[in-house]
Design a protein around this motif. Structure first.
Motif, PDB file in Angstrom:
ATOM      1  N   MET A 130       0.816  -1.080   0.051  1.00  0.00           N
ATOM      2  CA  MET A 130       0.105  -0.045   0.084  1.00  0.00           C
ATOM      3  C   MET A 130       0.866   1.391  -0.189  1.00  0.00           C
ATOM      4  N   THR A 131       2.028   1.105   0.626  1.00  0.00           N
ATOM      5  CA  THR A 131       2.943   2.256   0.197  1.00  0.00           C
ATOM      6  C   THR A 131       3.249   2.466  -0.966  1.00  0.00           C
ATOM      7  N   ALA A 132       3.580   1.408  -2.027  1.00  0.00           N
ATOM      8  CA  ALA A 132       3.657   1.605  -3.366  1.00  0.00           C
ATOM      9  C   ALA A 132       2.778   1.960  -4.049  1.00  0.00           C
ATOM     10  N   VAL A 133       1.339   1.610  -3.435  1.00  0.00           N
ATOM     11  CA  VAL A 133       0.259   2.185  -4.255  1.00  0.00           C
ATOM     12  C   VAL A 133      -0.531   2.800  -3.424  1.00  0.00           C
ATOM     13  N   PRO A 134      -0.580   4.126  -3.245  1.00  0.00           N
ATOM     14  CA  PRO A 134      -1.430   4.715  -1.985  1.00  0.00           C
ATOM     15  C   PRO A 134      -2.888   4.868  -2.398  1.00  0.00           C
ATOM     16  N   ALA A 135      -3.031   4.729  -3.455  1.00  0.00           N
ATOM     17  CA  ALA A 135      -4.716   4.614  -3.797  1.00  0.00           C
ATOM     18  C   ALA A 135      -5.422   3.515  -3.240  1.00  0.00           C
ATOM     19  N   ARG A 136      -4.444   2.310  -2.985  1.00  0.00           N
ATOM     20  CA  ARG A 136      -4.967   1.206  -2.664  1.00  0.00           C
ATOM     21  C   ARG A 136      -5.977   0.231  -3.224  1.00  0.00           C
ATOM     22  N   TRP A 137      -7.107   0.812  -3.713  1.00  0.00           N
ATOM     23  CA  TRP A 137      -8.054   0.119  -4.442  1.00  0.00           C
ATOM     24  C   TRP A 137      -7.568  -0.529  -5.876  1.00  0.00           C
TER      25      TRP A 137
END
Length: 292
Positions: A130-137
């Motif tokens: 989730m750090t790599a993909v802050p949008a999460r979804w």
């Protein structure tokens, strides 16, 4: 030692590098997220174990069912399709032989879906993801796409292998059938879509519950326990509830020997599609709103 160093070389580290493109502060594109999730999925030993188990169940049960039906037909009087000694439901029943192991295989694939996300919560590697993909979804959507494609391919290939294995076993009883026989292509190619829906249901439950064992228990309850409970009661409203269970919808859409249900084929496919959409959507909403 930093968290990044401790995860170096792992599939989760690969996800971080693929998602950021190796550049500090770079925003990940969905294509890179999808590529990273594909690497993670196939980098897990459990993935391969569960896929092999799925193949063994599908092909093994197809062979076992074909042998049992042929033996029963040969030993009984008038053992042809639909005869007193033949398989119940006539030739339509024989056409379901390649799918004989589907009810067990979907449990394995559903567990695989749950493990795809709950495993990351369990070992805390989800934080790096989730750090790599802050949008999460996008992470959950990418996982769902990978699960859907892999599950459909595996189940379809297993159905084809089951068909090939079953024909020599059915032939002595005169029960072998052509590939283009009634409903056979539909059953073979659409069973994978049902299995993919179950796998994504597992993913959604894993995101909601964040515990592999609990997610699998809930999935088993939805697929096996609830249908047994509603079958005990014959009230009209209970039958309508049953129509919205995945197993009932699967019978209407993929089992030519099943009795007509409350919903037609189109409505039943909508039920099959609705379960993973709702559970995955709820899982995404929870992941977006809660701390990892």
């Amino acid at each position: 030692m930093s968290a990044a160093t401790s995860h170096a070389g792992s599939p989760h580290d690969a996800a971080h590098r693929a998602g950021t493109g190796g550049r500090p502060g770079a925003g990940p594109s969905f294509g890179r997220v999808l590529a990273a999730e594909t690497v993670k999925f196939f980098g897990l030993r459990s993935t391969w174990v569960l896929l092999v188990v799925t193949a063994v169940l599908m092909v093994g049960f197809a062979a076992l069912s074909a042998w049992g039906i042929a033996s029963f037909a040969q030993d009984g009087p008038s053992g042809g399709p639909g005869g007193p000694g033949g398989p119940p439901g006539g030739s339509d029943f024989v056409h379901t032989v390649p799918s004989s192991g589907l009810s067990l295989a979907i449990l394995v694939l559903g567990a695989m879906g749950a493990m795809a996300i709950s495993g990351e919560f369990g070992n805390r590697s989800i934080a790096a993801t989730m750090t790599a993909v802050p949008a999460r979804w996008p992470v959950l959507i990418a996982k769902a796409i990978v699960l859907t494609v892999v599950t459909w391919v595996v189940i379809t290939v297993c159905e084809l292998l089951g068909y090939v294995v079953a024909q020599p076993l059915l032939r002595p009883a005169g029960l072998d059938f052509a590939f283009d026989a009634r409903l056979v292509p539909q059953i073979m190619f659409l069973s994978g879509l049902y299995a993919a829906a179950i796998a994504v249901m597992g993913l959604g439950l894993g995101a909601l519950i964040r515990n592999t064992a609990a997610a699998i228990v809930v999935l088993v309850a939805i697929l096996l326990v609830f249908p047994i409970l509603v079958a005990i009661f014959q009230q009209e409203w209970v039958q309508w509830v049953s129509a919205f269970l995945p197993s009932t919808a699967q019978s209407v859409t993929l089992d030519p020997t099943a009795s007509p249900g409350k919903l037609d084929v189109g409505g039943s496919w909508a039920v099959i599609a609705g379960w993973p959409v709702v559970l995955l959507g709820a899982g995404i909403a929870l992941v977006q709103s809660r701390d990892i």
